[in-house]
Design a protein around this motif. Structure first.
Motif, PDB file in Angstrom:
ATOM      1  N   THR A  35       0.832  -1.199   0.000  1.00 15.97           N
ATOM      2  CA  THR A  35       0.000   0.000   0.000  1.00 15.97           C
ATOM      3  C   THR A  35       0.870   1.253   0.000  1.00 15.97           C
ATOM      4  O   THR A  35       0.618   2.193  -0.745  1.00 15.97           O
ATOM      5  N   ILE A  36       1.911   1.233   0.844  1.00 13.23           N
ATOM      6  CA  ILE A  36       2.829   2.377   0.917  1.00 13.23           C
ATOM      7  C   ILE A  36       3.482   2.596  -0.447  1.00 13.23           C
ATOM      8  O   ILE A  36       3.545   3.720  -0.943  1.00 13.23           O
ATOM      9  N   LEU A  37       3.951   1.527  -1.055  1.00  9.29           N
ATOM     10  CA  LEU A  37       4.572   1.635  -2.378  1.00  9.29           C
ATOM     11  C   LEU A  37       3.596   2.224  -3.390  1.00  9.29           C
ATOM     12  O   LEU A  37       3.946   3.117  -4.150  1.00  9.29           O
ATOM     13  N   GLU A  38       2.369   1.692  -3.383  1.00  9.90           N
ATOM     14  CA  GLU A  38       1.347   2.202  -4.299  1.00  9.90           C
ATOM     15  C   GLU A  38       1.142   3.702  -4.108  1.00  9.90           C
ATOM     16  O   GLU A  38       1.080   4.451  -5.079  1.00  9.90           O
ATOM     17  N   GLN A  39       1.016   4.109  -2.844  1.00  9.90           N
ATOM     18  CA  GLN A  39       0.793   5.522  -2.544  1.00  9.90           C
ATOM     19  C   GLN A  39       1.957   6.372  -3.054  1.00  9.90           C
ATOM     20  O   GLN A  39       1.755   7.448  -3.607  1.00  9.90           O
ATOM     21  N   GLN A  40       3.192   5.874  -2.852  1.00  4.85           N
ATOM     22  CA  GLN A  40       4.358   6.630  -3.308  1.00  4.85           C
ATOM     23  C   GLN A  40       4.361   6.751  -4.827  1.00  4.85           C
ATOM     24  O   GLN A  40       4.603   7.822  -5.373  1.00  4.85           O
ATOM     25  N   ILE A  41       4.068   5.648  -5.499  1.00  5.09           N
ATOM     26  CA  ILE A  41       4.044   5.663  -6.968  1.00  5.09           C
ATOM     27  C   ILE A  41       2.971   6.625  -7.468  1.00  5.09           C
ATOM     28  O   ILE A  41       3.205   7.416  -8.378  1.00  5.09           O
ATOM     29  N   LEU A  42       1.790   6.573  -6.834  1.00  8.38           N
ATOM     30  CA  LEU A  42       0.705   7.465  -7.247  1.00  8.38           C
ATOM     31  C   LEU A  42       1.080   8.928  -7.042  1.00  8.38           C
ATOM     32  O   LEU A  42       0.801   9.769  -7.896  1.00  8.38           O
ATOM     33  N   ILE A  44       4.087  10.197  -7.003  1.00  5.97           N
ATOM     34  CA  ILE A  44       5.122  10.546  -7.991  1.00  5.97           C
ATOM     35  C   ILE A  44       4.451  10.814  -9.339  1.00  5.97           C
ATOM     36  O   ILE A  44       4.752  11.792 -10.011  1.00  5.97           O
ATOM     37  N   ASP A  45       3.511   9.931  -9.718  1.00  6.63           N
ATOM     38  CA  ASP A  45       2.772  10.123 -10.971  1.00  6.63           C
ATOM     39  C   ASP A  45       2.073  11.476 -10.984  1.00  6.63           C
ATOM     40  O   ASP A  45       2.101  12.195 -11.968  1.00  6.63           O
ATOM     41  N   GLU A  47       2.803  14.168  -9.242  1.00  3.64           N
ATOM     42  CA  GLU A  47       3.790  15.255  -9.351  1.00  3.64           C
ATOM     43  C   GLU A  47       4.266  15.416 -10.791  1.00  3.64           C
ATOM     44  O   GLU A  47       4.365  16.528 -11.295  1.00  3.64           O
ATOM     45  N   MET A  48       4.552  14.279 -11.439  1.00  5.14           N
ATOM     46  CA  MET A  48       5.032  14.346 -12.823  1.00  5.14           C
ATOM     47  C   MET A  48       3.964  14.942 -13.723  1.00  5.14           C
ATOM     48  O   MET A  48       4.263  15.760 -14.597  1.00  5.14           O
ATOM     49  N   LEU A  49       2.718  14.539 -13.519  1.00  7.24           N
ATOM     50  CA  LEU A  49       1.615  15.084 -14.313  1.00  7.24           C
ATOM     51  C   LEU A  49       1.508  16.594 -14.137  1.00  7.24           C
ATOM     52  O   LEU A  49       1.347  17.326 -15.114  1.00  7.24           O
ATOM     53  N   GLU A  50       1.610  17.029 -12.881  1.00  7.47           N
ATOM     54  CA  GLU A  50       1.529  18.468 -12.612  1.00  7.47           C
ATOM     55  C   GLU A  50       2.661  19.212 -13.309  1.00  7.47           C
ATOM     56  O   GLU A  50       2.446  20.253 -13.926  1.00  7.47           O
TER      57      GLU A  50
END
Length: 63
Positions: A35-42, A44-45, A47-50
């Motif tokens: 869950t933590i990994l998923e949250q971090q990936i989301l 990051i995604d 931030e990159m989108l922004e």
């Protein structure tokens, strides 16, 4: 009943219980790790989108 006899009769049960608790904790920590990994990936995604959106908007403004 001596202390040694008591420990001998109780120890296997106590160890088994301890092992079960440990296994449960391990499963929970694996789940929370995923869950933590998923949250971090989301995040990051996001931030990159922004950043992409901002730089795209800037390029639009200049063009």
């Amino acid at each position: 009943q001596t202390a040694a006899e008591y420990v001998k009769s109780r120890l296997p049960e106590a160890l088994k219980q301890h092992l079960q608790d440990y296994e449960k904790d391990k499963e929970n920590s694996v789940l929370s790790y995923q869950t933590i990994l998923e949250q971090q990936i989301l995040s990051i995604d996001r931030e990159m989108l922004e950043k992409l959106t901002v730089s795209y908007d800037e390029a639009e403004d200049e063009g």
